[in-house]
Motif scaffolding. Structure first.
Motif, PDB file in Angstrom:
ATOM      1  N   ARG A 173       0.845  -1.193   0.000  1.00 23.13           N
ATOM      2  CA  ARG A 173       0.000   0.000   0.000  1.00 23.13           C
ATOM      3  C   ARG A 173       0.882   1.245   0.000  1.00 23.13           C
ATOM      4  O   ARG A 173       1.996   1.232   0.520  1.00 23.13           O
ATOM      5  CB  ARG A 173      -0.925   0.046   1.231  1.00 23.13           C
ATOM      6  CG  ARG A 173      -1.994  -1.026   1.265  1.00 23.13           C
ATOM      7  CD  ARG A 173      -2.974  -0.783   2.387  1.00 23.13           C
ATOM      8  NE  ARG A 173      -3.856   0.331   2.111  1.00 23.13           N
ATOM      9  CZ  ARG A 173      -4.783   0.789   2.980  1.00 23.13           C
ATOM     10  NH1 ARG A 173      -4.896   0.245   4.172  1.00 23.13           N
ATOM     11  NH2 ARG A 173      -5.551   1.798   2.650  1.00 23.13           N
ATOM     12  N   ASP A 194      -4.422   1.772  -2.355  1.00 22.61           N
ATOM     13  CA  ASP A 194      -3.679   2.874  -1.746  1.00 22.61           C
ATOM     14  C   ASP A 194      -4.638   3.885  -1.116  1.00 22.61           C
ATOM     15  O   ASP A 194      -5.860   3.769  -1.241  1.00 22.61           O
ATOM     16  CB  ASP A 194      -2.810   3.564  -2.793  1.00 22.61           C
ATOM     17  CG  ASP A 194      -1.791   2.619  -3.423  1.00 22.61           C
ATOM     18  OD1 ASP A 194      -1.340   1.693  -2.738  1.00 22.61           O
ATOM     19  OD2 ASP A 194      -1.474   2.820  -4.614  1.00 22.61           O
ATOM     20  N   ALA A 222      -7.630   5.658  -5.575  1.00 21.38           N
ATOM     21  CA  ALA A 222      -7.305   5.365  -4.181  1.00 21.38           C
ATOM     22  C   ALA A 222      -8.419   5.816  -3.240  1.00 21.38           C
ATOM     23  O   ALA A 222      -9.188   6.729  -3.551  1.00 21.38           O
ATOM     24  CB  ALA A 222      -5.996   6.056  -3.801  1.00 21.38           C
TER      25      ALA A 222
END
Length: 243
Positions: A173, A194, A222
């Motif tokens: 991540r 992420d 993300a």
């Protein structure tokens, strides 16, 4: 796999703008009107070069500048966050990507005993010239029309990730922590796993919300996690590491 923390610096790691804070070196904390009027949109680094030349011409030494920079306040909770990162290097890599300059960032982090938390600093190179004045250069050149001429943070981040991948390091991540308009471009290259972490009430949060409202194709993949203090980011980081 390791986790990567990416931090902007001004109004993110520190709770002010380092390029404005440096004016505290001056007796009256202000610049001549001629220098103020010389700024051109998108060319902040050149402007800061003139600011630093003026500060040097006033006989202000690099040591005096460093002393002033070491007094800039950290954003609440950031010192605890960076201390935790420094103690967790087996699991967490950390970089700073900033439109400030390398000397200011190093001075501030070293002054607080936090330099060990940060593996790499990507910023405008700064050095002390033969006259004892601080000089600035562009970080790099790029072709991104969205970013200032001296730095595209997306190019920096993608380059770092590529470099690390070639060294055999893949990140499970990536957390991108920032506040400003120039933090939008890198946030758009993040993956679904992420997190882009905009500071509450600042420009990046507003830009991300606008993209989401417009359902723009360029909106961030993300997860968006808004924060007000480093304590909240630390909680997110610990949860991720414990998962």
């Amino acid at each position: 796999m390791k986790l990567l923390m990416v931090f902007d610096f001004d109004h993110t790691v520190v709770d002010d703008n380092s390029d404005i804070w440096v004016l505290n070196c001056l007796p009256d904390q202000t610049l001549p009107a001629s220098i103020k009027a010389s700024y051109r949109d998108g060319h902040w680094t050149e402007y800061m070069g003139r600011v630093m030349a003026y500060i040097g011409d006033q006989g202000i030494s690099p040591d005096r500048i460093r002393g002033v920079m070491e007094t800039i306040p950290f954003t609440p909770g950031m010192t605890d966050l960076l201390t935790f990162i420094a103690e967790s290097k087996s699991a967490v890599d950390c970089i700073v990507v900033s439109d400030s300059n390398t000397l200011f960032i190093d001075w501030v982090l070293k002054g607080a005993g936090l330099r060990a938390a940060v593996d790499r600093v990507f910023s405008n190179p700064a050095s002390i010239n033969e006259a004892g004045h601080l000089e600035l250069r562009h970080h790099h050149s790029h072709n991104c029309h969205k970013c200032p001429v001296n730095m595209c943070k997306r190019k920096v981040l993608e380059g770092y990730l590529s470099e690390r991948a070639e060294a055999g390091v893949e990140y499970g991540r990536v957390f991108y922590v920032g506040d400003g308009g120039n933090d939008l471009c890198p946030s758009l290259c993040l993956r679904g796993q992420d997190a882009v972490m905009p500071r509450k009430g600042f420009t990046l949060e507003k830009l991300l919300a606008r993209l989401k409202a417009q359902k723009a194709d360029s909106s961030a993949a993300a997860k968006v996690v808004v924060w007000s203090s480093g304590t909240e980011i630390l909680q997110q980081l610990k949860q991720c590491l414990q998962a």
